[in-house]
Design a protein around this motif. Structure first.
Motif, mmCIF file in Angstrom:
data_model
loop_
_atom_site.group_PDB
_atom_site.id
_atom_site.type_symbol
_atom_site.label_atom_id
_atom_site.label_comp_id
_atom_site.label_asym_id
_atom_site.label_seq_id
_atom_site.Cartn_x
_atom_site.Cartn_y
_atom_site.Cartn_z
ATOM 1 N N TYR A 45 -62.923 124.925 58.310
ATOM 2 C CA TYR A 45 -61.540 125.090 57.842
ATOM 3 C C TYR A 45 -61.452 126.269 56.868
ATOM 4 O O TYR A 45 -60.572 127.123 56.987
ATOM 5 C CB TYR A 45 -61.036 123.807 57.163
ATOM 6 N N PHE A 46 -62.399 126.323 55.925
ATOM 7 C CA PHE A 46 -62.335 127.374 54.900
ATOM 8 C C PHE A 46 -62.639 128.745 55.510
ATOM 9 O O PHE A 46 -62.075 129.747 55.090
ATOM 10 C CB PHE A 46 -63.272 127.012 53.730
ATOM 11 N N ASN A 47 -63.503 128.755 56.536
ATOM 12 C CA ASN A 47 -63.734 130.005 57.272
ATOM 13 C C ASN A 47 -62.434 130.490 57.906
ATOM 14 O O ASN A 47 -62.120 131.674 57.876
ATOM 15 C CB ASN A 47 -64.730 129.797 58.429
ATOM 16 N N SER A 48 -61.691 129.527 58.476
ATOM 17 C CA SER A 48 -60.473 129.941 59.184
ATOM 18 C C SER A 48 -59.414 130.422 58.186
ATOM 19 O O SER A 48 -58.657 131.336 58.486
ATOM 20 C CB SER A 48 -59.944 128.813 60.073
ATOM 21 N N VAL A 49 -59.390 129.813 56.990
ATOM 22 C CA VAL A 49 -58.436 130.289 55.973
ATOM 23 C C VAL A 49 -58.767 131.740 55.641
ATOM 24 O O VAL A 49 -57.888 132.598 55.527
ATOM 25 C CB VAL A 49 -58.511 129.422 54.684
ATOM 26 N N LEU A 50 -60.052 132.016 55.519
ATOM 27 C CA LEU A 50 -60.446 133.372 55.160
ATOM 28 C C LEU A 50 -60.161 134.351 56.305
ATOM 29 O O LEU A 50 -59.671 135.460 56.084
ATOM 30 C CB LEU A 50 -61.920 133.435 54.764
ATOM 31 N N ALA A 51 -60.442 133.893 57.533
ATOM 32 C CA ALA A 51 -60.196 134.767 58.694
ATOM 33 C C ALA A 51 -58.712 135.127 58.777
ATOM 34 O O ALA A 51 -58.335 136.204 59.216
ATOM 35 C CB ALA A 51 -60.650 134.069 59.966
ATOM 36 N N GLU A 52 -57.862 134.211 58.322
ATOM 37 C CA GLU A 52 -56.409 134.403 58.407
ATOM 38 C C GLU A 52 -55.830 134.730 57.034
ATOM 39 O O GLU A 52 -54.648 134.459 56.781
ATOM 40 C CB GLU A 52 -55.777 133.109 58.923
ATOM 41 N N ILE A 53 -56.648 135.265 56.153
ATOM 42 C CA ILE A 53 -56.232 135.329 54.751
ATOM 43 C C ILE A 53 -54.906 136.075 54.515
ATOM 44 O O ILE A 53 -54.090 135.635 53.718
ATOM 45 C CB ILE A 53 -57.362 135.888 53.861
ATOM 46 N N HIS A 54 -54.687 137.146 55.233
ATOM 47 C CA HIS A 54 -53.425 137.865 55.050
ATOM 48 C C HIS A 54 -52.448 137.547 56.186
ATOM 49 O O HIS A 54 -51.496 138.276 56.407
ATOM 50 C CB HIS A 54 -53.675 139.373 54.962
ATOM 51 N N GLY A 55 -52.746 136.452 56.911
ATOM 52 C CA GLY A 55 -51.924 136.105 58.059
ATOM 53 C C GLY A 55 -51.171 134.805 57.901
ATOM 54 O O GLY A 55 -50.070 134.776 57.359
ATOM 55 N N SER A 56 -51.808 133.709 58.312
ATOM 56 C CA SER A 56 -51.045 132.456 58.424
ATOM 57 C C SER A 56 -50.497 131.954 57.088
ATOM 58 O O SER A 56 -49.389 131.439 57.028
ATOM 59 C CB SER A 56 -51.875 131.384 59.114
ATOM 60 N N ARG A 57 -51.258 132.115 55.995
ATOM 61 C CA ARG A 57 -50.717 131.640 54.707
ATOM 62 C C ARG A 57 -49.527 132.506 54.271
ATOM 63 O O ARG A 57 -48.554 132.000 53.715
ATOM 64 C CB ARG A 57 -51.820 131.644 53.632
ATOM 65 N N ILE A 58 -49.612 133.804 54.568
ATOM 66 C CA ILE A 58 -48.498 134.702 54.226
ATOM 67 C C ILE A 58 -47.260 134.319 55.050
ATOM 68 O O ILE A 58 -46.138 134.322 54.554
ATOM 69 C CB ILE A 58 -48.895 136.187 54.481
ATOM 70 N N GLU A 59 -47.506 133.911 56.294
ATOM 71 C CA GLU A 59 -46.408 133.454 57.147
ATOM 72 C C GLU A 59 -45.763 132.199 56.543
ATOM 73 O O GLU A 59 -44.538 132.049 56.538
ATOM 74 C CB GLU A 59 -46.971 133.124 58.533
ATOM 75 N N GLU A 60 -46.615 131.311 56.015
ATOM 76 C CA GLU A 60 -46.083 130.094 55.376
ATOM 77 C C GLU A 60 -45.230 130.458 54.153
ATOM 78 O O GLU A 60 -44.169 129.879 53.932
ATOM 79 C CB GLU A 60 -47.231 129.173 54.926
ATOM 80 N N LEU A 61 -45.702 131.420 53.371
ATOM 81 C CA LEU A 61 -44.933 131.838 52.195
ATOM 82 C C LEU A 61 -43.591 132.422 52.641
ATOM 83 O O LEU A 61 -42.544 132.157 52.038
ATOM 84 C CB LEU A 61 -45.706 132.890 51.378
#
Ligand code: BJ8
Length: 420
Positions: A45-61
Motif C-alpha cells: 500500500y505504501f509503495n503504491s502511495v509513493l508511486a502515485e505521490i503526485h497523482g491520486s492523492r492530488i486528485e483527491e485534494l
C-alpha cells in the motif's frame, strides 16, 4: 502512472521543471527501497502511495476543493491536525526533503540556512510541488529562527497564518498556547466557513489518536529482536502519515502491523545486526539518505526520536471533556509534551532518548542534524553526555540533502558500528 499533466497545469505547476523531479524520484525510490529483501506484503500500500505521490492523492485534494473543501499545508508537528480535520479541511505536511528544491530556495533565502527550509521555499518558488500548489493556506509557526523569518518571504506566494509557539513550558506559556489554538480555530473557521463544535472536535481527536496508536503499535513491534521491519520502511510509513487520508492510513498501517505480529510469532532469524536509534531533526520525504547508508551496513534502525518518528505520535489527546474549552485544553496539553529543541530548557528530550534506548534495546545512537539547525546542534553535547553516562555509544552526523558526503558518512558509520 496515469497522466495527471492537465491537473498539474491547472494547479500552476511548472510542468517542465516538474518533469525533471519525476525523472529522479522513481529511480531514487527503486534503488533505496525495492532492493531491500523480504519486505512485508503490507508495504505494498505504501509503495503504491509513493508511486502515485503526485497523482491520486492530488486528485483527491482536487475533488475535495471542487466540493468547496479547503487544503491546508503545515510544516511542524505542533500544528494541531485535530483543528484542521474539525473544519472538514485536509491537512498536508509539506516539509520538503529533496535537494531538488534547494536551488530555487536559495534564490530567495540565504545559502547558509537549513536545507529543509530552503527546500520547502524552493518547492513553492519553483512551482514544482502539486501539494503546495493545492494549498489554500499555509500554517507556519515560530519555532526556529529560519522558519520564523521564512514565513515573511512565503507570504509573497501564498496566504500564511503563523502560530506563535511558546519556547518555554511555564504555566503562562500553556495559557498562551491555548490562546494560539483558539486563534487558529478562528482562522480555520473563517477559511472554510465551517464551525468547530464539541462533536466535530471530539471526532477529529479520535481519528488522530487512532492514527497515533497505529504508529505506536508499529514502533512497539520494532522492540522485538530482530525488528520485523526495516528502519527504511518505517521511515516511509511515517513520512506518508503526513499527507495521506488519516483513516485510510490507520487502516492500512494496522494491516501491516497484523502481518508483523505474525512475523514476530514465527520468529525471524537474528542476523546480529546492531540496533540503532536515530535522534535529531526530521527527515522529510524523500530524505532517506542516512537510513539507506546505515542499513546498507551491519545495522538496523529500530527507533527514531525525531518529528518523523516518536515526536509525531507519542501521547494522545484526552478525548474527555464537555466543552470546547475542555477539548482545546486537552489538545494544548498533548502538544506541549513534544520535546523540540526550539524550547529552552528541553531536558525532556534527553529523558526521552534515554528511555527509548532502554525500551528498544539499542546498541548505539546516531544524533543526526540537518546543517545549520542550531537548536539541535547545540543540544548534541547534552545528548552525548547523558548517553555516555549510561554507557551507550553515540555519534553525531551533520549533513544536508546532497549526496556529496555520502561516502564519508558511510566510512564513519562503519567505524562506529565496529566500535560498538
Ligand atoms: S517540533 S523539529 S517539526 S520545529 S527547520 S528546527 S531542522 S533549522 S523542523 Fe521542526 Fe517542529 Fe521542532 Fe519538529 Fe532545525 Fe531546520 Fe528549523 Fe527544523
Amino acid at each position: 502512472m496515469a497522466d495527471y499533466r492537465k491537473l498539474w497545469s491547472k494547479l500552476g505547476v511548472d510542468l517542465e521543471k516538474h518533469d525533471q523531479l519525476c525523472a529522479v524520484l522513481p529511480k531514487l525510490y527503486e534503488g533505496t527501497y525495492l532492493t531491500q529483501e523480504d519486505r512485508p506484503a503490507g508495504m505494498n500500500y505504501f509503495n503504491s502511495v509513493l508511486a502515485e505521490i503526485h497523482g491520486s492523492r492530488i486528485e483527491e485534494l482536487d475533488e475535495h476543493k471542487k466540493n468547496g473543501g479547503k487544503v491546508v499545508g503545515t510544516f511542524c508537528v505542533f500544528v494541531p491536525d485535530e483543528v484542521i480535520l474539525a473544519v472538514k479541511a485536509i491537512g498536508v505536511g509539506l516539509c520538503a526533503g529533496s535537494q531538488f528544491w534547494v536551488e530555487d530556495g536559495e534564490k530567495v533565502l540565504p545559502r547558509n540556512i537549513c536545507p529543509l527550509i530552503k527546500a520547502f521555499m524552493g518547492a513553492k518558488v519553483g512551482g514544482t510541488c502539486p501539494y503546495f500548489q493545492s494549498c489554500d493556506m499555509i500554517i507556519g509557526e515560530t519555532t526556529c529562527d529560519g522558519k520564523k523569518k521564512a514565513w515573511e518571504v512565503l507570504k509573497n506566494y501564498v496566504p500564511v497564518h503563523v502560530m506563535e509557539l511558546p519556547q518555554m513550558k511555564r504555566d503562562k506559556d500553556y495559557d498562551q498556547w491555548i490562546d494560539e489554538i483558539k486563534d487558529f480555530i478562528g482562522k480555520m473557521e473563517e477559511l472554510t466557513g465551517n464551525k468547530v463544535t464539541v462533536d466535530s472536535l471530539r471526532k477529529s481527536i479520535k481519528i488522530t489518536n487512532l492514527k497515533r496508536r497505529a504508529l505506536k503499535r508499529l514502533y512497539d513491534l520494532r522492540k522485538h529482536k530482530p525488528s520485523p521491519i526495516s528502519g527504511l520502511d518505517v521511515l516511509l510509513v511515517s513520512q506518508i502519515a503526513f499527507f495521506d487520508d488519516p483513516e485510510r492510513f490507520t487502516e492500512k498501517l494496522n494491516e501491516l502491523c497484523d502481518e508483523l505480529d505474525e512475523r514476530v510469532k514465527n520468529e525471524i532469524k537474528d542476523e546480529g545486526k546492531k540496533r540503532i536509534m536515530i535522534t535529531g531533526t526530521p527527515m522529510a520525504l524523500p530524505n532517506w539518505k542516512l537510513h539507506s547508508i546505515i542499513e546498507s551496513l551491519n545495522a538496523q534502525i529500530v527507533v527514531e526520536e525525531t518529528c518523523t518518528g516518536t515526536r509525531y505520535f507519542e501521547n494522545e489527546v484526552d478525548e474527555n471533556g464537555d466543552t470546547l474549552e475542555d477539548l482545546i485544553g486537552n489538545i494544548a496539553d498533548r502538544y506541549m509534551k513534544i520535546n523540540c529543541a526550539c524550547f529552552t530548557p528541553n531536558t525532556g528530550r534527553i529523558d526521552d532518548i534515554i528511555k527509548y534506548a532502554g525500551e528498544y534495546n539499542v546498541d548505539g545512537v546516531i544524533d543526526a542534524n540537518l546543517s545549520f539547525c542550531h537548536t539541535y546542534a547545540v543540544e548534541h553535547r547534552a545528548v552525548e553526555k547523558a548517553l555516555k553516562e549510561q554507557n551507550i555509544p553515540v555519534m553525531q552526523i551533520e549533513t544536508d540533502y546532497s549526496t556529496e558526503d555520502s561516502g564519508q558518512i558511510k566510512t564513519r558509520v562503519e567505524a562506529f558500528l565496529e566500535m560498538i
